[in-house]
Motif scaffolding. Structure first.
Motif, PDB file in Angstrom:
ATOM      1  N   THR A 154      47.990  44.789  38.524  1.00  0.00           N
ATOM      2  CA  THR A 154      47.177  45.466  37.519  1.00  0.00           C
ATOM      3  C   THR A 154      47.591  45.028  36.118  1.00  0.00           C
ATOM      4  O   THR A 154      46.733  44.699  35.287  1.00  0.00           O
ATOM      5  N   ARG A 155      48.896  45.004  35.869  1.00  0.00           N
ATOM      6  CA  ARG A 155      49.378  44.595  34.553  1.00  0.00           C
ATOM      7  C   ARG A 155      48.996  43.149  34.256  1.00  0.00           C
ATOM      8  O   ARG A 155      48.558  42.840  33.143  1.00  0.00           O
ATOM      9  N   SER A 156      49.120  42.278  35.232  1.00  0.00           N
ATOM     10  CA  SER A 156      48.737  40.873  35.049  1.00  0.00           C
ATOM     11  C   SER A 156      47.246  40.747  34.763  1.00  0.00           C
ATOM     12  O   SER A 156      46.835  39.983  33.880  1.00  0.00           O
ATOM     13  N   SER A 157      46.440  41.487  35.498  1.00  0.00           N
ATOM     14  CA  SER A 157      44.988  41.451  35.287  1.00  0.00           C
ATOM     15  C   SER A 157      44.618  41.956  33.900  1.00  0.00           C
ATOM     16  O   SER A 157      43.721  41.393  33.250  1.00  0.00           O
ATOM     17  N   GLU A 158      45.286  42.978  33.431  1.00  0.00           N
ATOM     18  CA  GLU A 158      45.006  43.508  32.092  1.00  0.00           C
ATOM     19  C   GLU A 158      45.306  42.472  31.021  1.00  0.00           C
ATOM     20  O   GLU A 158      44.585  42.361  30.032  1.00  0.00           O
ATOM     21  N   HIS A 159      46.373  41.683  31.217  1.00  0.00           N
ATOM     22  CA  HIS A 159      46.717  40.636  30.252  1.00  0.00           C
ATOM     23  C   HIS A 159      45.653  39.544  30.239  1.00  0.00           C
ATOM     24  O   HIS A 159      45.274  39.047  29.172  1.00  0.00           O
ATOM     25  N   VAL A 189      42.420  39.855  31.095  1.00  0.00           N
ATOM     26  CA  VAL A 189      41.188  40.406  30.524  1.00  0.00           C
ATOM     27  C   VAL A 189      41.305  40.513  29.006  1.00  0.00           C
ATOM     28  O   VAL A 189      40.333  40.290  28.288  1.00  0.00           O
ATOM     29  N   ALA A 190      42.499  40.802  28.518  1.00  0.00           N
ATOM     30  CA  ALA A 190      42.709  40.953  27.076  1.00  0.00           C
ATOM     31  C   ALA A 190      42.577  39.622  26.331  1.00  0.00           C
ATOM     32  O   ALA A 190      42.341  39.596  25.131  1.00  0.00           O
ATOM     33  N   LEU A 191      42.726  38.514  27.056  1.00  0.00           N
ATOM     34  CA  LEU A 191      42.619  37.194  26.396  1.00  0.00           C
ATOM     35  C   LEU A 191      41.231  36.923  26.032  1.00  0.00           C
ATOM     36  O   LEU A 191      40.337  36.748  25.789  1.00  0.00           O
TER      37      LEU A 191
END
Length: 67
Positions: A58-63, A65-67
């Motif tokens: 989840t944390r990796s996916s959030e990073h 998506v934030a790009l």
């Protein structure tokens, strides 16, 4: 409610250990030791290794998506 900073440290440390040692070779006790917390305290933040893996994903996916 678990402390956010400890939770983030556990996620980051776990991801590093999984990358270095592999998922099956990294124990919850090894993660707790690397975070300088007791294994029982680790289970306060994450109920299982699967929960921890989900948090890393989840944390990796959030990073991404934030790009």
């Amino acid at each position: 409610m678990p402390r956010t900073d400890t939770r983030h440290e556990v996620i980051a440390t776990s991801a590093r250990l999984f990358a270095e040692r592999g998922l099956t070779e990294t124990t919850m006790r090894a993660i707790a030791d690397a975070c300088d917390i007791r294994a029982a305290s680790l289970y306060h933040h994450f109920g299982s290794k699967d929960d921890l893996i989900a948090a890393i994903m989840t944390r990796s996916s959030e990073h991404v998506v934030a790009l």
